[in-house]
Design a protein around this motif. Structure first.
Motif, PDB file in Angstrom:
ATOM      1  N   GLY A 130      71.013  27.789  78.474  1.00 57.64           N
ATOM      2  CA  GLY A 130      71.315  28.777  79.182  1.00 57.64           C
ATOM      3  C   GLY A 130      72.399  28.626  80.221  1.00 57.64           C
ATOM      4  N   LYS A 131      72.029  27.610  80.963  1.00 54.80           N
ATOM      5  CA  LYS A 131      72.909  27.048  82.036  1.00 54.80           C
ATOM      6  C   LYS A 131      74.220  26.945  81.650  1.00 54.80           C
ATOM      7  CE  LYS A 131      73.945  25.399  86.347  1.00 54.80           C
ATOM      8  NZ  LYS A 131      75.467  25.196  86.088  1.00 54.80           N
ATOM      9  N   GLN A 132      74.556  26.354  80.454  1.00 57.35           N
ATOM     10  CA  GLN A 132      76.034  26.227  79.926  1.00 57.35           C
ATOM     11  C   GLN A 132      76.500  27.657  79.573  1.00 57.35           C
ATOM     12  OE1 GLN A 132      77.261  23.552  80.640  1.00 57.35           O
ATOM     13  NE2 GLN A 132      75.189  22.677  81.065  1.00 57.35           N
ATOM     14  N   TRP A 133      75.454  28.544  78.661  1.00 56.57           N
ATOM     15  CA  TRP A 133      76.290  29.766  78.227  1.00 56.57           C
ATOM     16  C   TRP A 133      76.400  30.599  79.498  1.00 56.57           C
ATOM     17  CZ3 TRP A 133      71.934  31.752  74.336  1.00 56.57           C
ATOM     18  CH2 TRP A 133      71.899  30.933  73.147  1.00 56.57           C
ATOM     19  N   VAL A 134      75.858  30.870  80.505  1.00 62.46           N
ATOM     20  CA  VAL A 134      76.237  31.889  81.610  1.00 62.46           C
ATOM     21  C   VAL A 134      76.727  31.174  82.901  1.00 62.46           C
ATOM     22  CG1 VAL A 134      74.617  33.352  80.407  1.00 62.46           C
ATOM     23  CG2 VAL A 134      73.804  31.972  82.504  1.00 62.46           C
ATOM     24  N   ASP A 135      76.607  29.986  83.228  1.00 67.96           N
ATOM     25  CA  ASP A 135      77.050  29.246  84.276  1.00 67.96           C
ATOM     26  C   ASP A 135      77.711  27.645  84.136  1.00 67.96           C
ATOM     27  OD1 ASP A 135      77.406  28.856  86.878  1.00 67.96           O
ATOM     28  OD2 ASP A 135      75.360  28.259  87.453  1.00 67.96           O
ATOM     29  N   TRP A 136      78.713  27.656  83.305  1.00 68.73           N
ATOM     30  CA  TRP A 136      79.221  26.618  82.860  1.00 68.73           C
ATOM     31  C   TRP A 136      80.102  26.111  84.246  1.00 68.73           C
ATOM     32  CZ3 TRP A 136      80.006  24.150  78.201  1.00 68.73           C
ATOM     33  CH2 TRP A 136      81.030  23.046  78.026  1.00 68.73           C
ATOM     34  N   PRO A 137      79.727  24.978  84.684  1.00 68.72           N
ATOM     35  CA  PRO A 137      80.328  24.389  86.107  1.00 68.72           C
ATOM     36  C   PRO A 137      81.751  24.330  86.147  1.00 68.72           C
ATOM     37  CG  PRO A 137      79.154  22.736  84.928  1.00 68.72           C
ATOM     38  CD  PRO A 137      78.923  23.741  84.000  1.00 68.72           C
ATOM     39  N   VAL A 138      82.352  24.908  87.251  1.00 66.55           N
ATOM     40  CA  VAL A 138      83.801  24.789  87.537  1.00 66.55           C
ATOM     41  C   VAL A 138      83.917  23.919  88.827  1.00 66.55           C
ATOM     42  CG1 VAL A 138      85.559  26.373  88.328  1.00 66.55           C
ATOM     43  CG2 VAL A 138      83.987  27.003  86.593  1.00 66.55           C
ATOM     44  N   TYR A 139      84.927  23.189  88.944  1.00 66.56           N
ATOM     45  CA  TYR A 139      85.077  22.440  90.089  1.00 66.56           C
ATOM     46  C   TYR A 139      86.642  22.819  90.763  1.00 66.56           C
ATOM     47  CZ  TYR A 139      81.358  19.480  88.594  1.00 66.56           C
ATOM     48  OH  TYR A 139      80.166  19.119  88.221  1.00 66.56           O
ATOM     49  N   GLU A 140      86.581  22.881  92.065  1.00 62.96           N
ATOM     50  CA  GLU A 140      87.487  23.494  92.876  1.00 62.96           C
ATOM     51  C   GLU A 140      88.214  22.361  93.672  1.00 62.96           C
ATOM     52  OE1 GLU A 140      86.114  28.126  93.469  1.00 62.96           O
ATOM     53  OE2 GLU A 140      85.476  26.562  95.071  1.00 62.96           O
ATOM     54  N   PRO A 141      89.579  22.451  93.690  1.00 65.26           N
ATOM     55  CA  PRO A 141      90.213  21.540  94.641  1.00 65.26           C
ATOM     56  C   PRO A 141      89.782  21.581  96.038  1.00 65.26           C
ATOM     57  CG  PRO A 141      91.785  22.825  93.955  1.00 65.26           C
ATOM     58  CD  PRO A 141      90.529  23.233  93.034  1.00 65.26           C
ATOM     59  N   VAL A 142      89.859  20.455  96.787  1.00 66.01           N
ATOM     60  CA  VAL A 142      89.535  20.592  98.133  1.00 66.01           C
ATOM     61  C   VAL A 142      90.459  19.619  98.671  1.00 66.01           C
ATOM     62  CG1 VAL A 142      87.076  21.320  98.255  1.00 66.01           C
ATOM     63  CG2 VAL A 142      87.690  18.876  98.265  1.00 66.01           C
ATOM     64  N   GLU A 143      90.395  19.392 100.091  1.00 68.18           N
ATOM     65  CA  GLU A 143      91.453  18.603 100.779  1.00 68.18           C
ATOM     66  C   GLU A 143      91.255  17.151 100.393  1.00 68.18           C
ATOM     67  OE1 GLU A 143      91.278  18.926 105.111  1.00 68.18           O
ATOM     68  OE2 GLU A 143      91.880  21.059 105.004  1.00 68.18           O
ATOM     69  N   GLY A 144      92.391  16.668 100.250  1.00 69.34           N
ATOM     70  CA  GLY A 144      92.399  14.985 100.126  1.00 69.34           C
ATOM     71  C   GLY A 144      92.268  14.652  98.530  1.00 69.34           C
ATOM     72  N   GLY A 145      92.623  15.740  97.782  1.00 67.84           N
ATOM     73  CA  GLY A 145      92.670  15.387  96.503  1.00 67.84           C
ATOM     74  C   GLY A 145      91.330  15.460  95.685  1.00 67.84           C
TER      75      GLY A 145
END
Length: 309
Positions: A130-145
Motif C-alpha cells: 500500500g505504501k508503494q501504491w499510494v505514496d511512492w517516495p519522491v526526493y526533492e533537490p535542496v541546497e548543496g546538491g
C-alpha cells in the motif's frame, strides 16, 4: 455452462507443478516444486469472479486486505482489528527472534491491539504494497546538491484512475510495488508486484504479473483480489469489466503442502460465483467491506496448510 470450468486451468497448473516442477530449496527452508512463466485468463463479464471452489476461500478477508492496501497502511493493527491474521506471521517472527520470546499469534495480536507503542514498534511491516501504491517516495533537490524526501509521494492508484478516465488507449496504465530502493525494508518484497490495464470496446481488462506465487495458499487470494480491483476500477471509470490475465514468474508449491494438493485435485469445481458492488463511492479509496457481496458460491471445504515465513 459451456466449456471447461474456469477453475480447471488452475487445477491443471497445480498438478503440473506438483508432478513436474523443479524441486529446490528456497528462502524459507521448506522447499518447493517450481515452474516458470504460466499464464491464465479469467472472464469477468456478468459479475463473474475467479473464486476457487475446490476449497473455501475467505473472500471477505481478501477484500479487507485490498482495502487496507488502498489505504496505504503498513501496520497490521488495522487488519487485526478486523480479525484478519494473514500478515501477522512476519512481524511475530521478527519479534520472537529479536526478543527470544515465544509468543503465539493470539498473545502477540492482543498486545498489538492493547498497546499503541507496541503496535507502532512491532506491528510495522515496512514500506510494503500500500505504501508503494499510494505514496511512492519522491526526493526533492535542496541546497548543496543534496536531496530530501518529500512530505508526500506519488499516488499511483489515483494517477491510474485519472489515466483510465482521460486517456483510455494509453499503454501506460501501470502501477507497481517493486521499489528497488526499499525492498530491504519490507517484511516481504511484493509477490503480486505489477499491474497493467487495457481498455477496449468499453471494457477494462487487467494483467497481474507476479514474480512469485504460492499456488497452494497465495493464488486464491491473488486472483480474487486482482479481479476485485478491476471491478472497482471499472466502476470508477464507467467501464464494463473485461478479463483478468494472471501471469507469474516462479509458480510453486511448497513441499509441506502435499496433503493440500492431493486433496484439492480429487475435487471437482462447481458453480460460478458472482460479485456485486452495492454502491459507487466518490473515489476508489472510499469503498467499505459492506459494499461487496458474493452470491452463488458453494465451495468444497477449506483445506488447512502452513504458511512459509
Amino acid at each position: 455452462m459451456n466449456g471447461a470450468h474456469y477453475e480447471q486451468q488452475y487445477l491443471d497448473l497445480l498438478r503440473q507443478v506438483w508432478d513436474h516442477g523443479d524441486e529446490r530449496r528456497d528462502r524459507t527452508g521448506v522447499g518447493t516444486r517450481s515452474l516458470f512463466g504460466p499464464t491464465m485468463r479469467f472472464d469477468l463479464s456478468d459479475d463473474r469472479i475467479p473464486l476457487l471452489t475446490t476449497k473455501r476461500v475467505a473472500w471477505k478477508t481478501a477484500t479487507r486486505e485490498m482495502l487496507w492496501f488502498l489505504s496505504g497502511s503498513t501496520n497490521i493493527r488495522g487488519l487485526v482489528e478486523q480479525g484478519v491474521h494473514i500478515w501477522t506471521d512476519w512481524p511475530l517472527d521478527t519479534y520472537n527472534r529479536a526478543t527470544r520470546e515465544a509468543l503465539d499469534r493470539d498473545a502477540f495480536e492482543a498486545r498489538i491491539l492493547a498497546d499503541d507503542a507496541f503496535a507502532a514498534r512491532w506491528g510495522e511491516l515496512g514500506p510494503v504494497y500500500g505504501k508503494q501504491w499510494v505514496d511512492w517516495p519522491v526526493y526533492e533537490p535542496v541546497e548543496g546538491g543534496l536531496y530530501r524526501k518529500a512530505d508526500r509521494g506519488i499516488d499511483q492508484i489515483a494517477a491510474l484512475v485519472t489515466s483510465l478516465r482521460t486517456n483510455p488507449t494509453s499503454r501506460r496504465h501501470i502501477f507497481t510495488g517493486w521499489n528497488v530502493a526499499e525492498l530491504d525494508r519490507m517484511a516481504l518484497p511484493p509477490c503480486h508486484m505489477t499491474y497493467q490495464y487495457h481498455v477496449a470496446d468499453g471494457k477494462l481488462s487487467g494483467m497481474l504479473w507476479q514474480r512469485s506465487c504460492d499456488l497452494g495458499l497465495g493464488f486464491a487470494f491473488n486472483a480474487f483480489s486482482a479481479a476485485l480491483l478491476i471491478r472497482m476500477l471499472a466502476q470508477q471509470c464507467d467501464l464494463a469489466p473485461g478479463e483478468l490475465v494472471w501471469s507469474c514468474g516462479d509458480a510453486h508449491v511448497y513441499l509441506n503442502h502435499a496433503h493440500l494438493v492431493e486433496e484439492q485435485l480429487t475435487r471437482t469445481p462447481r458453480g460460478e460465483p458472482r460479485l456485486t458492488i452495492a454502491r459507487r463511492p466518490e473515489t476508489i479509496f472510499d469503498y467499505a467491506i459492506g459494499d461487496f457481496a458474493v452470491t452463488g458460491y458453494d465451495p468444497h471445504a477449506h483445506i488447512a496448510a502452513p504458511v512459509a515465513v
